[in-house]
Motif scaffolding. Structure first.
Motif, PDB file in Angstrom:
ATOM      1  N   PHE A 194       0.815  -1.204   0.000  1.00  0.00           N
ATOM      2  CA  PHE A 194       0.000   0.000   0.000  1.00  0.00           C
ATOM      3  C   PHE A 194       0.853   1.261   0.000  1.00  0.00           C
ATOM      4  N   ASP A 195       0.263   2.334  -0.456  1.00  0.00           N
ATOM      5  CA  ASP A 195       0.906   3.640  -0.391  1.00  0.00           C
ATOM      6  C   ASP A 195       0.694   4.178   1.015  1.00  0.00           C
ATOM      7  N   GLU A 196       1.699   4.010   1.866  1.00  0.00           N
ATOM      8  CA  GLU A 196       1.554   4.380   3.272  1.00  0.00           C
ATOM      9  C   GLU A 196       1.509   5.884   3.493  1.00  0.00           C
ATOM     10  N   ALA A 197       1.804   6.652   2.459  1.00  0.00           N
ATOM     11  CA  ALA A 197       1.745   8.109   2.576  1.00  0.00           C
ATOM     12  C   ALA A 197       0.379   8.655   2.182  1.00  0.00           C
ATOM     13  N   SER A 198      -0.507   7.788   1.697  1.00  0.00           N
ATOM     14  CA  SER A 198      -1.795   8.259   1.207  1.00  0.00           C
ATOM     15  C   SER A 198      -2.766   8.538   2.352  1.00  0.00           C
ATOM     16  N   LEU A 199      -3.709   9.420   2.104  1.00  0.00           N
ATOM     17  CA  LEU A 199      -4.719   9.761   3.111  1.00  0.00           C
ATOM     18  C   LEU A 199      -5.625   8.565   3.384  1.00  0.00           C
ATOM     19  N   ASP A 200      -5.945   7.806   2.350  1.00  0.00           N
ATOM     20  CA  ASP A 200      -6.811   6.640   2.536  1.00  0.00           C
ATOM     21  C   ASP A 200      -6.162   5.613   3.444  1.00  0.00           C
ATOM     22  N   TYR A 201      -4.849   5.415   3.273  1.00  0.00           N
ATOM     23  CA  TYR A 201      -4.141   4.467   4.128  1.00  0.00           C
ATOM     24  C   TYR A 201      -4.124   4.970   5.580  1.00  0.00           C
ATOM     25  N   TYR A 202      -3.902   6.265   5.766  1.00  0.00           N
ATOM     26  CA  TYR A 202      -3.907   6.860   7.097  1.00  0.00           C
ATOM     27  C   TYR A 202      -5.263   6.651   7.766  1.00  0.00           C
ATOM     28  N   ARG A 203      -6.341   6.872   7.011  1.00  0.00           N
ATOM     29  CA  ARG A 203      -7.692   6.684   7.564  1.00  0.00           C
ATOM     30  C   ARG A 203      -7.920   5.224   7.944  1.00  0.00           C
ATOM     31  N   PHE A 204      -7.452   4.322   7.079  1.00  0.00           N
ATOM     32  CA  PHE A 204      -7.610   2.901   7.339  1.00  0.00           C
ATOM     33  C   PHE A 204      -6.886   2.490   8.620  1.00  0.00           C
ATOM     34  N   ILE A 205      -5.627   2.886   8.750  1.00  0.00           N
ATOM     35  CA  ILE A 205      -4.840   2.517   9.920  1.00  0.00           C
ATOM     36  C   ILE A 205      -5.455   3.114  11.185  1.00  0.00           C
ATOM     37  N   THR A 206      -5.923   4.346  11.100  1.00  0.00           N
ATOM     38  CA  THR A 206      -6.564   4.976  12.259  1.00  0.00           C
ATOM     39  C   THR A 206      -7.791   4.185  12.688  1.00  0.00           C
TER      40      THR A 206
END
Length: 277
Positions: A194-206
């Motif tokens: 995954f693109d760990e810098a993406s906003l979607d990834y940040y939302r998912f991890i949160t």
């Protein structure tokens, strides 16, 4: 100020104008002093006033055996963390981090260096807290002349994560393990990174980190949303199937059953981070 109790040559307990016990620290501040005597306020370098009585007692007990220099370094790290994170921290961090810094220095003096198997995951899932840990390594080296390995940054980061959690239990390590496990389920299912810098990834991890907190406390969402879940299941069958795989993972490893609302949220988040595959 009048001395109420002498802890060691560098630390005493006194009482402020509101009648609240405070910890006063400074090199030689209590040397030759006894209970009931007047304290030379000019020698005081730091004042600690913790609102929670239980935490204050634990901190007081800790200071009986911890050098002043270690306490001051821990406080400097905490102050940096407060500014960096911009969040309220549970007062227990003064106990936990001070004890950790002191214990880690003793370990290093004995040649005992611990590795953190979740260092990379902590750095990814708690990047701001990990940055505080990295800064802490610099502070310890500069102020105390002790060079910590980078793994120590992850251990320190977890203290700041735990200090932000609502509960007082140290759950950050378990949360990181659960988060990593769920991410691996999705990576394996889609055979991708995954693109760990993406906003979607940040939302998912949160979302997953908050889910992990509920899992560890045995909590579920109060409401069930079967109708909307059925719509998403039909619209995104692959994402729903992946969410069910996550359900199998947490059931097998944590005896926790995903309910429809959680499956709904996971399906939606999986869709966001995989939509461009």
């Amino acid at each position: 100020m009048i001395i109420k109790r002498v802890l060691n040559n560098n630390t005493v307990i006194s009482t402020n104008s509101q009648g609240v016990d405070v910890l006063l620290m400074g090199k030689g501040v209590a040397f030759g002093k006894k209970k009931g005597e007047v304290l030379d306020i000019a020698l005081v370098e730091k004042t600690f006033l913790l609102k929670d009585k239980g935490t204050q007692n634990k901190f007081t007990e800790l200071l009986l055996n911890v050098p002043l220099e270690h306490v001051l370094v821990a406080e400097k790290i905490i102050n940096f963390g407060k500014i960096k994170l911009g969040k309220n921290l549970n007062e227990i961090i003064y106990v936990n981090l001070t004890d950790h810094i002191h214990s880690a220095i003793l370990r290093y003096q004995e040649g005992i260096v611990l590795k953190n198997p979740l260092r990379w995951d902590i750095a990814r899932f708690y990047s701001d807290e990990y940055a505080v840990g990295e800064k802490a390594i610099d502070i310890v080296k500069k102020d105390l002349g002790v060079t910590f390995e980078i793994d120590e940054a992850a251990f320190i980061a977890l203290h700041f994560v735990n200090a932000q959690l609502e509960q007082k239990d140290n759950l950050a390590y378990e949360i990181a393990e659960i988060t990593k496990g769920i991410e691996e389920v999705i990576k394996t299912y889609y055979r991708t990174e995954f693109d760990e810098a993406s906003l979607d990834y940040y939302r998912f991890i949160t979302h997953v980190k908050f889910f992990a907190q509920r899992l560890l406390k045995g909590e579920h969402y109060d409401d069930e949303d079967d109708e909307l879940l059925t719509i998403l299941k039909n619209k995104y069958p692959s994402e729903y199937a992946c969410a069910r795989k996550i359900g199998e993972y947490v059931q097998a490893n944590y005896q926790y059953e995903l309910q429809s609302t959680e499956l709904l949220y996971l399906t939606a988040h999986i869709r966001r981070i995989t939509k461009n595959l």
